[in-house]
Design a protein around this motif. Sequence first.
Motif, short mmCIF file in Angstrom:
data_model
loop_
_atom_site.label_atom_id
_atom_site.label_comp_id
_atom_site.label_asym_id
_atom_site.label_seq_id
_atom_site.Cartn_x
_atom_site.Cartn_y
_atom_site.Cartn_z
N ASP A 69 0.82 -1.21 0.00
CA ASP A 69 0.00 0.00 0.00
C ASP A 69 0.86 1.26 0.00
O ASP A 69 0.47 2.28 -0.60
N GLU A 70 2.02 1.22 0.66
CA GLU A 70 2.91 2.37 0.65
C GLU A 70 3.34 2.70 -0.77
O GLU A 70 3.42 3.88 -1.16
N ILE A 71 3.60 1.66 -1.56
CA ILE A 71 3.98 1.86 -2.96
C ILE A 71 2.77 2.26 -3.79
O ILE A 71 2.83 3.18 -4.61
N LEU A 72 1.64 1.57 -3.55
CA LEU A 72 0.45 1.77 -4.36
C LEU A 72 -0.12 3.18 -4.23
O LEU A 72 -0.55 3.78 -5.22
N GLN A 193 -3.75 -2.91 -20.53
CA GLN A 193 -4.48 -3.71 -21.52
C GLN A 193 -4.76 -5.12 -20.99
O GLN A 193 -5.83 -5.68 -21.24
N LEU A 194 -3.82 -5.70 -20.27
CA LEU A 194 -4.03 -7.02 -19.68
C LEU A 194 -5.15 -6.98 -18.65
O LEU A 194 -5.95 -7.93 -18.55
N SER A 195 -5.23 -5.90 -17.90
CA SER A 195 -6.33 -5.78 -16.91
C SER A 195 -7.68 -5.78 -17.61
O SER A 195 -8.64 -6.38 -17.12
N GLU A 211 -6.87 -9.15 -12.89
CA GLU A 211 -7.24 -7.81 -13.36
C GLU A 211 -6.72 -6.74 -12.40
O GLU A 211 -6.08 -5.77 -12.82
N VAL A 212 -6.97 -6.94 -11.10
CA VAL A 212 -6.54 -5.96 -10.11
C VAL A 212 -5.02 -5.90 -10.04
O VAL A 212 -4.44 -4.81 -9.89
N HIS A 213 -4.35 -7.04 -10.16
CA HIS A 213 -2.89 -7.05 -10.14
C HIS A 213 -2.32 -6.16 -11.24
O HIS A 213 -1.43 -5.32 -10.98
N HIS A 214 -2.84 -6.31 -12.45
CA HIS A 214 -2.32 -5.51 -13.56
C HIS A 214 -2.74 -4.05 -13.45
O HIS A 214 -1.97 -3.15 -13.84
N TYR A 228 -7.91 5.23 -11.89
CA TYR A 228 -9.35 5.50 -11.79
C TYR A 228 -10.13 4.20 -11.66
O TYR A 228 -11.04 4.08 -10.84
N ASN A 229 -9.78 3.20 -12.47
CA ASN A 229 -10.47 1.91 -12.41
C ASN A 229 -10.26 1.21 -11.08
O ASN A 229 -11.17 0.53 -10.57
N LEU A 230 -9.08 1.38 -10.48
CA LEU A 230 -8.84 0.81 -9.15
C LEU A 230 -9.77 1.45 -8.13
O LEU A 230 -10.29 0.78 -7.23
N GLY A 231 -9.99 2.76 -8.27
CA GLY A 231 -10.93 3.44 -7.38
C GLY A 231 -12.33 2.86 -7.52
O GLY A 231 -13.01 2.63 -6.51
N CYS A 232 -12.74 2.61 -8.74
CA CYS A 232 -14.07 2.02 -8.96
C CYS A 232 -14.15 0.62 -8.36
O CYS A 232 -15.17 0.23 -7.78
N HIS A 233 -13.06 -0.15 -8.49
CA HIS A 233 -13.01 -1.51 -7.92
C HIS A 233 -13.15 -1.46 -6.40
O HIS A 233 -13.92 -2.22 -5.81
N GLU A 234 -12.41 -0.55 -5.77
CA GLU A 234 -12.48 -0.44 -4.31
C GLU A 234 -13.86 0.05 -3.87
O GLU A 234 -14.39 -0.40 -2.85
#
Length: 309
Positions: A69-72, A193-195, A211-214, A228-234
């Motif tokens: 999370d520190e990196i993310l 693109q892989l996600s 998906e989340v990993h990529h 932005y997509n990670l925000g939607c996932h969370e």
Amino acid sequence: MSAGDCEAGYMMMMMMMCCASCGKSEVDEVKLKECADCDLVRYCSDECQENHTAQHEEACKKRAAELRDEILFKQPESSHHGDCPICCLPMPLDESKSTMHLCCSKVICNGCSHANNLRIKEERREYTCLFCREPVLSTVEERDKRRTKRIEVNDPVAMCREGVKQYVKADYSSALEYFTRAAELENVEAHHQLSLMYYNGHGVEKDRGKEVHHLEEAAIRGHPSARYNLGCHEWDNGNTERAVTHWIIAAAQGRDDAIIPLMDEFRSGIVSKDDLAAALRAHQAAVDATKSPQREAAEEYRRKMKSSK
């Protein structure tokens, strides 16, 4: 700092000086190595690490998640597009406002490309790449041949572009191969693109974990759309605080639609007025940083050409 905190800090220091399994101290003939997943403990041998696994596993997973999370959630210095190699201004997020040259795989903003084209036309010279000075490829066959050559020398940008081309043709297995190879070579767009492939199930089984990993790999490296997509996932998973943090970072990179959920959360009382104002200022600063007279001239020229057709 309380006495308890001091004692915990001392214990942590002692753990790093000794093998967490057998207690052997690091001396000239004994070298300790850190746990592969966290920074909490060290071991003198693989055997000691294996023996200590059951005892350390829970703390290791927790600390590994904290380190991730520190990196993310660190704000990237720029988007994955970086700066134009000619004018050194941040590249616009809109890829239609930049041009990739297949001769060298360099992406140059339209402002620099337009200014170069005007100079070449005025001097009546042959059109060449602004970066490497190779002649501009005029036919599809020439461009495909050059892209193939770039792929043969392991150019990740060319691989990703070829992956996009195959994806559009619905050749998902070939697209997956090119995206995977490009991602292994640290191409950020390939991770994005892989996600999408794992989200849509195109050429692969739908896999939310992959998906989340990529998405995370792309976001860490500055991809605003992945962020932005990670925000939607969370948000979908009920992790409102993490979602808002992702959207704030995306907005600070100039991603326009990240502002919309932040406005919604402000109305809901989740995002404070100060945080929203800071996000809006950061967004505007990121957008303004991509502007220049040359780029505005290029956009004006493109609008004129479009209206004349």
